[in-house]
Scaffold this active site. Sequence first.
Site, PDB file in Angstrom:
ATOM      1  CB  THR A  28     -37.250  42.582  51.756  1.00  0.00           C
ATOM      2  OG1 THR A  28     -36.512  43.066  52.881  1.00  0.00           O
ATOM      3  CG2 THR A  28     -38.280  43.598  51.306  1.00  0.00           C
ATOM      4  CG  ASP A  29     -33.622  38.817  55.412  1.00  0.00           C
ATOM      5  OD1 ASP A  29     -33.320  37.925  54.582  1.00  0.00           O
ATOM      6  OD2 ASP A  29     -32.895  39.100  56.384  1.00  0.00           O
ATOM      7  CG  LEU A  30     -40.566  36.649  54.662  1.00  0.00           C
ATOM      8  CD1 LEU A  30     -41.796  36.352  53.820  1.00  0.00           C
ATOM      9  CD2 LEU A  30     -40.940  36.729  56.133  1.00  0.00           C
ATOM     10  CG  ASN A  52     -35.063  36.693  59.852  1.00  0.00           C
ATOM     11  OD1 ASN A  52     -34.242  36.719  60.763  1.00  0.00           O
ATOM     12  ND2 ASN A  52     -34.880  37.340  58.708  1.00  0.00           N
TER      13      ASN A  52
END
Length: 291
Positions: A78-80, A84
Amino acid sequence: VELMGLHEWFYACSCVQIRNWFDYRNHICIVFEKLGPSLYDFLRKNSYRSFPIDLVREFARQILESVTFMHDLRLIHTDLKPENILLVSPDTIRVHDYKIPIRPPKDGSVFKNLPKSSAIKLIDFGSTTFDHQDHNYVVSTRHYRAPEVILGLGWNYPCDLWSVGCILVELCSGEALFQTHENLEHLAMMEKVLGPLPKHMIARADRRAEKYFRRGLRLDWPEGAASRESMKAVWKLPRLQNLVMQHVDHSAGDLIDLLQGLLRYDPDERLKARQALQHPFFTRCHRRCGY
């Protein structure tokens, strides 16, 4: 390794490894392996000079392997985003840059740095969720947020693949695909790059997203634009095919086709991570290069 197949173990190797943890004054501290800079930091310190397509291919393969591993475990990152994704090694090599960068450095340098190794690790699993948990809240950093999230349609594994598509464009071009901080402008940018949003997705948009459309039929753009600057930001964006061909010398056709699969509006039609790994963008290179 005994509990998983060779492929699954290999895919897991592209995810950051926890070495230890400890409690410090009631704060849980986690110790990870030592890694290099993020892909975003590398781009920023390199005057946003894009990566060569063959390096992007190696990054893309590892990112998709990591996502495949997570999805097989029924986890959604959910936070690519490039922040990151970390290089394993900080070592670099200096090469001549034959292209004019998007943001030319003040010293006028015609050289750029490249990672000495293409090995990367996916990090930051703080927002990761299981597929059976609530999926109605907003996820993903703005630039990498999928249309179903903005429209309030709920989300699942495909939102990660949309983010991967946005990341690959950024690695090839040097800048984020959708540079925006507002939902209507974001949707207008999507339509400029990818074409009109599907009517069936517009019809199912939740109440908070209804205001972005005129009579529930088409996007309220440019009528609803917040400013002239916003209109210009959307207007200057090229179609996806043209954008890729501006920055990619070879393999452009295969990359465009892969991106069109990752950036499909309808999450049900979007490529899955394991499917994407079988795309000619990767397999054709294997045959040609003899890997």
